[in-house]
Design a protein around this motif. Structure first.
Motif, PDB file in Angstrom:
ATOM      1  N   ARG A   1      -0.259  -2.013 -10.346  1.00 10.20           N
ATOM      2  CA  ARG A   1       0.282  -0.916 -11.143  1.00 10.20           C
ATOM      3  C   ARG A   1       1.793  -0.802 -10.913  1.00 10.20           C
ATOM      4  N   GLN A   2       2.499  -0.199 -11.883  1.00  9.44           N
ATOM      5  CA  GLN A   2       3.936   0.001 -11.774  1.00  9.44           C
ATOM      6  C   GLN A   2       4.276   0.800 -10.513  1.00  9.44           C
ATOM      7  N   GLY A   3       5.194   0.265  -9.704  1.00  9.75           N
ATOM      8  CA  GLY A   3       5.649   0.961  -8.513  1.00  9.75           C
ATOM      9  C   GLY A   3       4.831   0.694  -7.266  1.00  9.75           C
ATOM     10  N   GLU A   4       3.654   0.098  -7.407  1.00 15.71           N
ATOM     11  CA  GLU A   4       2.810  -0.180  -6.243  1.00 15.71           C
ATOM     12  C   GLU A   4       3.502  -1.212  -5.366  1.00 15.71           C
ATOM     13  N   ASN A   5       3.731  -0.869  -4.111  1.00 16.41           N
ATOM     14  CA  ASN A   5       4.449  -1.734  -3.160  1.00 16.41           C
ATOM     15  C   ASN A   5       5.821  -2.147  -3.673  1.00 16.41           C
ATOM     16  N   GLY A   6       6.407  -1.294  -4.533  1.00 17.99           N
ATOM     17  CA  GLY A   6       7.732  -1.580  -5.066  1.00 17.99           C
ATOM     18  C   GLY A   6       7.764  -2.653  -6.133  1.00 17.99           C
ATOM     19  N   LEU A   7       6.594  -2.972  -6.723  1.00 19.54           N
ATOM     20  CA  LEU A   7       6.503  -4.063  -7.698  1.00 19.54           C
ATOM     21  C   LEU A   7       6.461  -3.534  -9.124  1.00 19.54           C
ATOM     22  N   LYS A   8       6.795  -4.425 -10.058  1.00 19.59           N
ATOM     23  CA  LYS A   8       6.610  -4.122 -11.465  1.00 19.59           C
ATOM     24  C   LYS A   8       5.135  -4.315 -11.822  1.00 19.59           C
ATOM     25  N   GLU A   9       4.722  -3.630 -12.850  1.00 20.65           N
ATOM     26  CA  GLU A   9       3.339  -3.782 -13.300  1.00 20.65           C
ATOM     27  C   GLU A   9       3.105  -5.220 -13.775  1.00 20.65           C
ATOM     28  N   GLY A  10       1.952  -5.784 -13.413  1.00 21.26           N
ATOM     29  CA  GLY A  10       1.666  -7.135 -13.866  1.00 21.26           C
ATOM     30  C   GLY A  10       0.649  -7.862 -13.000  1.00 21.26           C
ATOM     31  N   ARG A  11       0.525  -9.176 -13.259  1.00 19.76           N
ATOM     32  CA  ARG A  11      -0.431 -10.028 -12.547  1.00 19.76           C
ATOM     33  C   ARG A  11       0.267 -10.719 -11.380  1.00 19.76           C
ATOM     34  N   TYR A  12      -0.413 -10.729 -10.252  1.00 23.94           N
ATOM     35  CA  TYR A  12       0.151 -11.336  -9.042  1.00 23.94           C
ATOM     36  C   TYR A  12      -0.928 -12.134  -8.318  1.00 23.94           C
ATOM     37  N   VAL A  13      -0.483 -13.134  -7.569  1.00 25.08           N
ATOM     38  CA  VAL A  13      -1.350 -13.801  -6.601  1.00 25.08           C
ATOM     39  C   VAL A  13      -1.081 -13.132  -5.256  1.00 25.08           C
ATOM     40  N   LYS A  14      -2.133 -12.581  -4.661  1.00 26.84           N
ATOM     41  CA  LYS A  14      -2.007 -11.887  -3.382  1.00 26.84           C
ATOM     42  C   LYS A  14      -2.521 -12.801  -2.270  1.00 26.84           C
ATOM     43  N   ILE A  15      -1.641 -13.116  -1.331  1.00 24.79           N
ATOM     44  CA  ILE A  15      -1.984 -13.986  -0.208  1.00 24.79           C
ATOM     45  C   ILE A  15      -2.015 -13.132   1.062  1.00 24.79           C
ATOM     46  N   GLY A  16      -3.172 -13.040   1.676  1.00 20.36           N
ATOM     47  CA  GLY A  16      -3.317 -12.270   2.904  1.00 20.36           C
ATOM     48  C   GLY A  16      -3.444 -13.190   4.117  1.00 20.36           C
ATOM     49  N   ILE A  17      -2.678 -12.924   5.149  1.00 18.76           N
ATOM     50  CA  ILE A  17      -2.711 -13.721   6.385  1.00 18.76           C
ATOM     51  C   ILE A  17      -3.069 -12.777   7.532  1.00 18.76           C
ATOM     52  N   GLN A  18      -4.266 -12.951   8.078  1.00 15.30           N
ATOM     53  CA  GLN A  18      -4.799 -12.018   9.075  1.00 15.30           C
ATOM     54  C   GLN A  18      -5.034 -12.726  10.402  1.00 15.30           C
ATOM     55  N   ASP A  19      -4.492 -12.136  11.480  1.00 15.03           N
ATOM     56  CA  ASP A  19      -4.756 -12.667  12.817  1.00 15.03           C
ATOM     57  C   ASP A  19      -5.437 -11.583  13.662  1.00 15.03           C
ATOM     58  N   LYS A  20      -5.972 -11.994  14.788  1.00 18.17           N
ATOM     59  CA  LYS A  20      -6.634 -11.063  15.704  1.00 18.17           C
ATOM     60  C   LYS A  20      -5.868 -10.987  17.015  1.00 18.17           C
ATOM     61  N   GLY A  21      -4.536 -10.949  16.866  1.00 21.88           N
ATOM     62  CA  GLY A  21      -3.669 -10.865  18.040  1.00 21.88           C
ATOM     63  C   GLY A  21      -3.528  -9.447  18.549  1.00 21.88           C
ATOM     64  N   PRO A  22      -2.501  -9.198  19.355  1.00 23.67           N
ATOM     65  CA  PRO A  22      -2.326  -7.876  19.978  1.00 23.67           C
ATOM     66  C   PRO A  22      -1.850  -6.801  19.025  1.00 23.67           C
ATOM     67  N   GLY A  23      -1.440  -7.175  17.815  1.00 21.60           N
ATOM     68  CA  GLY A  23      -0.946  -6.185  16.872  1.00 21.60           C
ATOM     69  C   GLY A  23       0.521  -5.848  17.113  1.00 21.60           C
ATOM     70  N   ILE A  24       1.071  -5.024  16.228  1.00 22.00           N
ATOM     71  CA  ILE A  24       2.482  -4.630  16.315  1.00 22.00           C
ATOM     72  C   ILE A  24       2.535  -3.131  16.566  1.00 22.00           C
ATOM     73  N   SER A  25       3.324  -2.711  17.508  1.00 22.24           N
ATOM     74  CA  SER A  25       3.397  -1.296  17.858  1.00 22.24           C
ATOM     75  C   SER A  25       4.070  -0.494  16.757  1.00 22.24           C
ATOM     76  N   GLU A  26       3.793   0.806  16.737  1.00 20.48           N
ATOM     77  CA  GLU A  26       4.417   1.700  15.760  1.00 20.48           C
ATOM     78  C   GLU A  26       5.929   1.687  15.900  1.00 20.48           C
ATOM     79  N   GLU A  27       6.403   1.525  17.118  1.00 18.20           N
ATOM     80  CA  GLU A  27       7.838   1.503  17.383  1.00 18.20           C
ATOM     81  C   GLU A  27       8.520   0.319  16.714  1.00 18.20           C
TER      82      GLU A  27
END
Length: 713
Positions: free
Chosen positions: A489-515
């Motif tokens: 949708r328009q504005g979602e994640n700062g993008l224009k409305e349209g078709r996209y290829v979404k590539i997700g890269i997921q690891d099971k590491g320690p994660g990133i702190s809020e800081e």
């Protein structure tokens, strides 16, 4: 607070008809205002107001802001006063532009305006008028004028009661912030506003001194509070919340009863409570309006950034009685500002990196060019060929490094071509994980949409994110790579409305702190010992240049997921693959470059493939050589120009001049800024072809073969 108006009509003095039904009679020295929502609101009040003044032998003056226009005011007045034109002709009704009354050279001078009123009133009384009836629209008022105009309005209150004058100030409600509305109401005897199609009158606490108690402020400003998008608050000297507007529930999740009576600092993030408490204790009473930006804890545990503008109100004997103000949620504004700051830092780095990459590519051109020639000449000698190939591979790796740096170059654009999206994803991941103890798990949607991208840059972006995960995850395991078609949708994640290829890269590491999670895309930010901190910022920049987005989700101890959004192709594109080839040629080539080694190497390559070559160091010399050869028996078949010539005429400017001399000139552009828009869209700039540096022997051979053959055909 809404006052009963009959209390006003009973005041002693020379009362005048206001002309406004719900106001009745008002005395000289009355200072009133209207918060209007539109032109119709304003005209509905002004027309009867001025009619009464004209019928009462008062000089009527309208200081206009252009909204509504003068003819609209006249038209509205003529409906209730058919003889208006006669009043205007006699000078009894004057319409004066704001920039002739309030402003001189776009500056507001309160003393000058006060003196003007005094002069006009004196003249009006001398001419036999009973007094002045004035109205002014403040739609012209800019932020920079607000504070001085507020003080001017305060000064008017102190003197107008001594004069035979009635002043009516009109303020556009939508242009006023909550704190400004408070100023307007306090600076006028009463304020007219339409609510639910009914006219209401708000009285000012300054004009009803006997009603100073704090609890009555809530009633006085109820209409303003209920219509404000900001949180309005007051608390006493101990910090105890006396009042907070109900919209705190929409913004922070708290009900009024959750907060009222408690310490307002408990809403603030623990890390900032003490500093804000100390700052508030040092603020001078009455005069200053402290402005604070701080974090608050929402009811659901999330953090919001807020901005508060407040004022201390003095109690008896000059002691601080309470503090009032407004709080605005600026979380989204902070996000946008952080995004802009991040982009600016990347652009600054890009200028620096682009210059390095340009010079490096110029140095690599003679290295790779000469190695390529030696490989051709020693193709039958196995040992020498292997040594040359090893050197060439090292040069190509250096070329890839400059390509990485050019990702940041200002104005550098991806050279987009149709890509095999699935193959590109898998190749990038497998390459980045090669030699590690991590295994990829691919979950790719069937019939994944195709993309049109710079495959080298996208490979780099994916690889950098995979390498980040590889460094974070210890002891092996899986990295999950998902690829799906996504409609955004328009504005979602700062993008224009349209078709996209979404590539997700997921690891099971320690994660990133809020800081740290808000800083991971910043250039040179790293938590790894010996790290440089460019990998993720390069990936971020690449995807942005492809009109995509990168988001990150992380939970400490449970891993991290990066999501890359790349625009899908709008048509059914097909990928292209080309094979290396060497082409012999024949023709006369003019080569312009300021670097001697580049000239010598490219000239040597061209001569090896059968061309005659002449050299120029910069554009003027090239134009002179081309002009002389044009009418000779041996004109140039093609010209190669370097785009940037320090201190001389560069490639684009030279091409313009050459095409004036010979519209059919075949000009090839070359540059160390290999991601420059001229390279990706060379025809737009009048070039026949482009050769990005560092250029290999096969590229020079094939490009020039096509250019010269095209001319001869």
């Amino acid at each position: 607070m809404v006052y009963i108006l009959k209390e006003r009509t009973g005041m002693k003095g020379n009362n005048r008809r206001s002309g406004i039904v719900f106001l009745g009679d008002i005395p000289w020295g009355t200072h009133i205002c209207q918060l209007y929502s539109g032109k119709d609101d304003l005209l509905e009040i002004l027309a009867p107001y001025f009619r009464a003044g004209l019928e009462n032998n008062e000089l009527c003056m309208w200081i206009a802001s252009g909204t509504p226009e003068e003819n609209e005011i006249s038209g509205a007045m003529q409906k209730v006063m058919p003889d208006l034109d006669e009043y205007i002709k006699k000078g009894r009704f004057k319409i004066i532009p704001y920039d002739e009354w309030y402003l001189i050279n776009n500056e507001f001078d309160a003393e000058r305006v006060m003196a003007l009123w005094d002069k006009v009133l004196g003249q009006a009384l001398a001419d036999g008028y009973e007094g002045i009836r004035a109205a002014g629209d403040t739609a012209w008022l800019q932020k920079k004028h607000w504070e001085s105009f507020r003080k001017y309005e305060e000064a008017i209150n102190g003197v107008i009661e001594k004069y035979r004058m009635i002043a009516f100030c009109a303020y556009p409600f939508k242009k006023c912030e909550a704190s400004e509305v408070l100023d307007v109401i306090q600076n006028h005897e009463f304020t007219v506003i339409r609510q639910d199609n009914e006219w209401k009158v708000l009285g000012s606490r300054l004009f009803k001194k006997e009603e100073r108690k704090l609890d009555e402020a809530e009633k006085k400003y109820r209409m303003v509070v209920d219509n404000s998008s900001d949180i309005i608050f007051s608390f006493d000297t101990s910090g105890k919340v006396d009042f907070i507007s109900p919209n705190i529930y929409q913004l922070l999740g708290y009900k009024q009863e959750d907060v009222t009576g408690g310490d307002w600092l408990q809403l603030i993030h623990p890390d900032e409570r003490e500093s804000i408490r100390n700052n508030l204790s040092n603020v001078a009473e009455n005069e200053l309006r402290p402005r604070y930006i701080f974090r608050v804890l929402k009811k659901d545990g999330n953090i919001a950034f807020m901005e508060a503008i407040s004022r201390f109100i003095a109690g008896s004997e000059g002691k601080t009685a309470y503090m009032v103000g407004v709080i605005r949620d600026i979380t989204e504004r902070r996000r946008i500002e952080a995004e802009l700051e991040k982009t600016e830092r990347l652009e600054m780095l890009g200028i620096f990196a682009g210059g390095i990459a340009h010079d490096f590519n110029n140095m690599l051109t003679p290295i790779l060019g000469n190695i390529g020639l030696l490989k051709i000449r020693h193709s039958s000698r196995k040992e020498e060929k292997e040594l040359l190939e090893e050197a060439e591979n090292a040069g190509r790796r250096a070329k890839e490094l400059t390509h990485h740096l050019l990702t940041f170059a200002r104005g550098g654009e991806p050279v987009k071509k149709p890509a095999k999206t699935v193959k590109l994803i898998k190749d990038s991941v497998n390459f980045a994980l090669h030699g590690s103890d991590l295994k990829p798990e691919f979950l790719i949607q069937k019939d994944l949409w195709q993309t049109e991208v710079d495959s080298g840059q996208i490979n780099q972006a994916i690889s950098n994110i995979i390498l980040n995960a590889r460094q974070a995850v210890k002891g092996g395991g899986l990295i999950t790579i998902r690829a799906d078609n996504a409609v955004v949708r328009q504005g979602e994640n700062g993008l224009k409305e349209g078709r996209y290829v979404k590539i997700g890269i997921q690891d099971k590491g320690p994660g990133i702190s809020e800081e740290h999670i808000g800083k991971i895309f910043n250039p040179f930010f790293t938590t790894k010992k010996g790290g440089i901190g460019l990998g993720l910022s390069i990936a971020y920049s690449i995807i942005k240049r492809h009109d995509g987005a990168v988001t990150v989700e992380s939970e400490t101890g449970r891993g991290t997921t990066f999501n890359i959004y790349i625009p899908a192709s709008s048509n059914g594109t097909k990928t292209e693959e080309t094979a290396k080839a060497f082409y012999e040629g024949k023709g006369n080539i003019l080569l312009m470059d300021d670097e001697e080694q580049v000239r010598n190497t490219m000239g040597r390559v061209l001569m090896h493939f059968g061309y005659s070559v002449s050299f120029a160091r910069e554009g003027r010399e090239a134009i002179d050589l081309y002009s002389k050869a044009l009418n000779s028996k041996d004109p140039f078949d093609a010209v190669i120009v370097d785009m940037i010539i320090p201190g001389g005429l560069g490639g684009k400017e030279t091409a313009v001049e050459l095409l004036k001399i010979s519209p059919g000139a075949r000009i090839v552009v070359t540059t160390g800024y290999s991601d420059d828009p001229v390279i990706s869209d060379y025809k737009k700039y009048g070039f026949a072809a482009a050769i990005p540096k560092p250029c290999s022997v096969d590229v020079i051979s094939s490009v020039m073969h096509g250019v010269v053959k095209g001319r001869r055909d």
